[in-house]
Design a protein around this motif. Structure first.
Motif, PDB file in Angstrom:
ATOM      1  N   PRO A   1     -11.845  14.921   4.706  1.00 37.05           N
ATOM      2  CA  PRO A   1     -10.926  13.768   4.626  1.00 37.05           C
ATOM      3  C   PRO A   1      -9.585  14.189   4.016  1.00 37.05           C
ATOM      4  CG  PRO A   1     -12.567  13.657   2.866  1.00 37.05           C
ATOM      5  CD  PRO A   1     -12.900  14.892   3.685  1.00 37.05           C
ATOM      6  N   GLY A   2      -8.606  14.459   4.830  1.00 44.86           N
ATOM      7  CA  GLY A   2      -7.332  15.024   4.367  1.00 44.86           C
ATOM      8  C   GLY A   2      -6.302  13.976   4.005  1.00 44.86           C
ATOM      9  N   ILE A   3      -6.457  12.752   4.554  1.00 49.37           N
ATOM     10  CA  ILE A   3      -5.463  11.703   4.277  1.00 49.37           C
ATOM     11  C   ILE A   3      -6.176  10.438   3.792  1.00 49.37           C
ATOM     12  CG2 ILE A   3      -3.871  10.098   5.414  1.00 49.37           C
ATOM     13  CD1 ILE A   3      -2.860  12.511   6.973  1.00 49.37           C
ATOM     14  N   VAL A   4      -5.702   9.910   2.683  1.00 49.17           N
ATOM     15  CA  VAL A   4      -6.304   8.699   2.117  1.00 49.17           C
ATOM     16  C   VAL A   4      -5.215   7.634   2.044  1.00 49.17           C
ATOM     17  CG1 VAL A   4      -7.407   7.707   0.074  1.00 49.17           C
ATOM     18  CG2 VAL A   4      -7.959  10.063   0.785  1.00 49.17           C
ATOM     19  N   VAL A   5      -5.426   6.535   2.748  1.00 49.09           N
ATOM     20  CA  VAL A   5      -4.437   5.446   2.759  1.00 49.09           C
ATOM     21  C   VAL A   5      -4.909   4.385   1.761  1.00 49.09           C
ATOM     22  CG1 VAL A   5      -3.194   3.784   4.190  1.00 49.09           C
ATOM     23  CG2 VAL A   5      -3.987   5.942   5.192  1.00 49.09           C
ATOM     24  N   MET A   6      -4.076   4.137   0.752  1.00 46.37           N
ATOM     25  CA  MET A   6      -4.472   3.210  -0.317  1.00 46.37           C
ATOM     26  C   MET A   6      -3.910   1.817  -0.057  1.00 46.37           C
ATOM     27  SD  MET A   6      -3.986   5.790  -3.543  1.00 46.37           S
ATOM     28  CE  MET A   6      -2.263   6.096  -3.248  1.00 46.37           C
ATOM     29  N   PRO A   7      -4.573   0.782  -0.568  1.00 46.99           N
ATOM     30  CA  PRO A   7      -4.100  -0.590  -0.303  1.00 46.99           C
ATOM     31  C   PRO A   7      -2.928  -0.953  -1.213  1.00 46.99           C
ATOM     32  CG  PRO A   7      -6.026  -0.639  -1.712  1.00 46.99           C
ATOM     33  CD  PRO A   7      -5.790   0.815  -1.388  1.00 46.99           C
ATOM     34  N   PRO A   8      -2.167  -2.002  -0.848  1.00 46.86           N
ATOM     35  CA  PRO A   8      -1.080  -2.446  -1.721  1.00 46.86           C
ATOM     36  C   PRO A   8      -1.686  -3.185  -2.917  1.00 46.86           C
ATOM     37  CG  PRO A   8      -1.206  -3.810   0.263  1.00 46.86           C
ATOM     38  CD  PRO A   8      -2.271  -2.788   0.384  1.00 46.86           C
ATOM     39  N   LEU A   9      -1.827  -2.487  -4.032  1.00 49.32           N
ATOM     40  CA  LEU A   9      -2.550  -3.055  -5.178  1.00 49.32           C
ATOM     41  C   LEU A   9      -2.095  -2.329  -6.439  1.00 49.32           C
ATOM     42  CD1 LEU A   9      -5.282  -4.884  -5.495  1.00 49.32           C
ATOM     43  CD2 LEU A   9      -6.424  -2.671  -5.716  1.00 49.32           C
ATOM     44  N   HIS A  10      -1.967  -3.083  -7.568  1.00 52.96           N
ATOM     45  CA  HIS A  10      -1.559  -2.437  -8.826  1.00 52.96           C
ATOM     46  C   HIS A  10      -2.539  -1.343  -9.236  1.00 52.96           C
ATOM     47  CE1 HIS A  10       1.944  -4.694  -9.582  1.00 52.96           C
ATOM     48  NE2 HIS A  10       1.321  -5.863  -9.683  1.00 52.96           N
ATOM     49  N   GLY A  11      -3.824  -1.621  -9.017  1.00 49.09           N
ATOM     50  CA  GLY A  11      -4.873  -0.705  -9.486  1.00 49.09           C
ATOM     51  C   GLY A  11      -4.856   0.673  -8.853  1.00 49.09           C
ATOM     52  N   VAL A  12      -4.022   0.902  -7.858  1.00 49.26           N
ATOM     53  CA  VAL A  12      -4.083   2.212  -7.181  1.00 49.26           C
ATOM     54  C   VAL A  12      -3.709   3.355  -8.125  1.00 49.26           C
ATOM     55  CG1 VAL A  12      -3.718   1.381  -4.818  1.00 49.26           C
ATOM     56  CG2 VAL A  12      -1.773   2.185  -6.148  1.00 49.26           C
ATOM     57  N   GLN A  13      -2.867   3.048  -9.129  1.00 45.96           N
ATOM     58  CA  GLN A  13      -2.470   4.144 -10.021  1.00 45.96           C
ATOM     59  C   GLN A  13      -3.685   4.706 -10.763  1.00 45.96           C
ATOM     60  OE1 GLN A  13       0.484   5.645  -9.798  1.00 45.96           O
ATOM     61  NE2 GLN A  13      -0.507   7.185 -11.093  1.00 45.96           N
ATOM     62  N   ASN A  14      -4.610   3.804 -11.160  1.00 46.02           N
ATOM     63  CA  ASN A  14      -5.840   4.280 -11.823  1.00 46.02           C
ATOM     64  C   ASN A  14      -6.624   5.184 -10.887  1.00 46.02           C
ATOM     65  OD1 ASN A  14      -5.197   2.712 -13.959  1.00 46.02           O
ATOM     66  ND2 ASN A  14      -6.577   1.015 -13.388  1.00 46.02           N
ATOM     67  N   PHE A  15      -6.647   4.787  -9.618  1.00 51.86           N
ATOM     68  CA  PHE A  15      -7.392   5.568  -8.611  1.00 51.86           C
ATOM     69  C   PHE A  15      -6.756   6.948  -8.437  1.00 51.86           C
ATOM     70  CE2 PHE A  15      -7.774   6.737  -4.059  1.00 51.86           C
ATOM     71  CZ  PHE A  15      -9.151   6.913  -4.007  1.00 51.86           C
ATOM     72  N   VAL A  16      -5.415   6.964  -8.387  1.00 50.72           N
ATOM     73  CA  VAL A  16      -4.708   8.249  -8.247  1.00 50.72           C
ATOM     74  C   VAL A  16      -4.962   9.097  -9.497  1.00 50.72           C
ATOM     75  CG1 VAL A  16      -2.448   9.362  -8.008  1.00 50.72           C
ATOM     76  CG2 VAL A  16      -2.944   7.284  -6.715  1.00 50.72           C
ATOM     77  N   ASP A  17      -4.891   8.456 -10.681  1.00 58.18           N
ATOM     78  CA  ASP A  17      -5.099   9.211 -11.932  1.00 58.18           C
ATOM     79  C   ASP A  17      -6.498   9.809 -11.988  1.00 58.18           C
ATOM     80  OD1 ASP A  17      -2.559   8.522 -12.656  1.00 58.18           O
ATOM     81  OD2 ASP A  17      -3.149   6.912 -14.044  1.00 58.18           O
ATOM     82  N   LYS A  18      -7.482   9.006 -11.583  1.00 63.63           N
ATOM     83  CA  LYS A  18      -8.868   9.509 -11.624  1.00 63.63           C
ATOM     84  C   LYS A  18      -9.021  10.688 -10.648  1.00 63.63           C
ATOM     85  CE  LYS A  18     -13.149   9.774 -12.570  1.00 63.63           C
ATOM     86  NZ  LYS A  18     -13.547  10.281 -13.892  1.00 63.63           N
TER      87      LYS A  18
END
Ligand code: NAP
Length: 494
Positions: free
Chosen positions: A275-292
């Motif tokens: 899985p080379g590309i991950v499309v994230m939803p428009p959501l505040h919480g995405v930064q936590n996901f990126v950080d993790k």
């Protein structure tokens, strides 16, 4: 002609002469092999499986040395290869796969019957990243042999001794099962000349390939330019996009991060289903996901890649991403030592940039991920619409997410051969329902699969027999049904 040119010419001639012998012998064996009973062909495949199991104690250490893949991974891949051989043997014994269709009527008289017949000699190009499952006795070879086609196999230079041992297993199995040894042979010369000469040979009827886009497309073009063009089934990889929907990311972001990053790093990222590309939803919480995800990448170890060429291509791709101003490098793994090591990387960009930069849509073969931030729901749809052909596309969502974003599915159906919900695309099961294929440029023929039993139809074609006397019909179509297989008679299973 200078000396170097003359030596080069001599080598080319020797390669051509060798290929000429192998293909001619394979072609001579075809007449007899295509008439070989399903039971005997099944025995051949089962015996190859048994020979590989016997050779495993010698094979695994050799392959480990040649590929640097971990022993556990190789043991699993060997079992998968054996399972695949036995699965195709079962397919032959069961018999329905030949698609025998009989349309008969007395008044006015009509007798039309159809069955699949083998194409002829198949050229198979082994992959570097699957030394067993997509190599000498891998899915392409087994599906061609099951179809009734002899195989001339072009060994991948990344694991020559592995190839020799497995080719020995096939030769031994042919002797034990009473199959003409020319039904399988191997070209060990390296370099594009060997592969080109093989595909140009007039007695080659089809080509199966797993590897780079460049190699697959070159062979496809060569086959298309032949006086008699032939089909090329090239599996050339993809970026396997993953779409994460808002409620799911909110509820289980850390868990998804661990699964996706784990899948991305598996086998040092050297899977065509990575899985080379991950499309994230428009959501505040995405930064936590990126950080993790960044945390997981930063502690990940580098790993030894399959070949120096693959490592160099990975390094080059990473450098290209790093130099892009609109792409942010958010994490890199633990640096590797000397040798062909590949270090994990995580990049982030936004939807606009992704949509405007076609290079970001291309496969970066190795442990690298590109996360794409979105600002609107429409971004997810726009990205899905702009994707190239893929082997897989994945959506992570709760039931409510999946209802809300249900329109993503028909878009992704147009793009990929396999759609997944809440899973990772690496780990391709060998089953009858599997599709390992997809629209160009993932493959050169979106209508086929290279994994699973349907892979056999790449090497057959339908023939219709009209008004044939019983004694001239293939066994699969005779009224008495000597093979005792399920058929379709006048529109009904019989
Ligand atoms: P590759 O370069 O495509 O080579 C695969 C096989 O095709 C080799 O036997 C090679 O022969 C032959 N070949 C390549 N180009 C050819 C041409 N123009 N004419 C005739 N024969 C040709 O693949 P690789 O060596 O495994 O890896 C290179 C890159 O491929 C990787 O960096 C990665 O990007 C990609 N890859 C993709 C997948 C996938 O699953 N789709 C798997 C592995 C690699 P010689 O090597 O003897 O010249």
């Amino acid at each position: 002609m200078n000396n170097t040119a003359s030596i080069g010419h001599d080598v080319e001639q020797a390669i051509s002469a060798n290929i000429q012998i192998l293909v001619t012998n394979a072609h001579s064996a075809f007449e007899e092999y295509k008439k070989t009973s399903p039971a005997k062909k099944a025995l051949f495949l089962q015996t190859i499986a048994a020979e590989i199991i016997s050779a495993a104690p010698i094979l695994i250490p050799v392959t480990q040395q040649e590929t640097a893949l971990p022993v556990a991974r190789l043991e699993g891949e060997l079992q998968r290869t054996v399972k695949q051989l036995n699965l195709f043997a079962d397919l032959l014994l069961e018999g329905f796969w030949v698609r025998a269709v009989i349309d008969v009527k007395e008044n006015p008289a009509m007798d039309i019957r159809q069955v699949q017949v083998p194409l002829g000699v198949v050229a198979v190009f082994g992959a570097s990243n699957f030394p067993f499952a997509f190599s000498v006795a891998g899915g392409d070879t087994v599906s061609a042999l099951a179809a009734g086609c002899p195989v001339v196999y072009k060994a991948h230079p990344g694991h020559p001794e592995t190839s020799n041992i497995v080719a020995g297993c096939i030769a031994e199995a042919a002797a034990k099962a009473g199959i003409n040894p020319s039904v399988f042979s191997m070209v060990t010369s390296t370099g594009v000349e060997a592969g080109q000469a093989l595909v140009k040979h007039p007695q080659i009827s089809a080509v199966a390939f797993t590897g780079s886009f460049k190699g697959g497309k070159a062979l496809y073009d060569t086959a298309a330019k032949r006086p008699q063009p032939i089909p090329v089934y090239a599996e050339m990889g993809s970026v396997n996009p993953v779409f994460i929907l808002p409620r799911m990311l909110h509820e289980s972001g850390n868990d998804i991060a661990a699964k996706i990053i784990g899948s991305n790093h598996q086998g040092v990222g050297q899977f065509c289903t990575n899985p080379g590309i991950v499309v994230m939803p428009p959501l505040h919480g995405v930064q936590n996901f990126v950080d993790k995800s960044a945390e997981l990448v930063s502690i990940a170890k580098s790993g030894v890649m399959l070949t120096a060429g693959i490592q160099a291509a990975y390094q080059h791709g990473v450098l290209k991403f790093t130099q892009k101003t609109q792409v942010k490098l958010v994490a890199a793994g633990q640096p590797g030592g000397e040798g062909n090591t590949g270090t994990p990387h995580l990049f982030v960009t936004d939807a606009d940039n992704f949509l405007n930069d076609q290079e970001l849509h291309e496969e970066l073969f190795g442990p690298s991920s590109l996360f794409v931030e979105t600002s609107h729901k429409a971004d997810l749809y726009n990205i899905a619409r702009q994707l190239q052909g893929q082997l897989t596309a994945t959506v992570w969502g709760t039931d409510d997410d999946l209802r809300e974003f249900a329109d993503l599915i028909p878009i992704l159906e147009e793009k990929a051969g396999r759609l997944l919900i809440n899973g990772v695309p690496t780990g391709v099961e060998v089953t009858a329902a599997m599709v390992h294929g997809g629209p160009y440029p993932a493959t050169t023929d979106a209508k086929t699969t290279s994994v699973g039993t349907d892979a056999i139809y790449r090497f057959t074609r339908p023939v219709c027999y009209q008004n044939f006397p019983q004694f001239l019909l293939p066994d699969a179509l005779k009224d008495e049904n000597p093979l005792n297989i399920t058929r379709i008679k006048n529109g009904k299973l019989a």
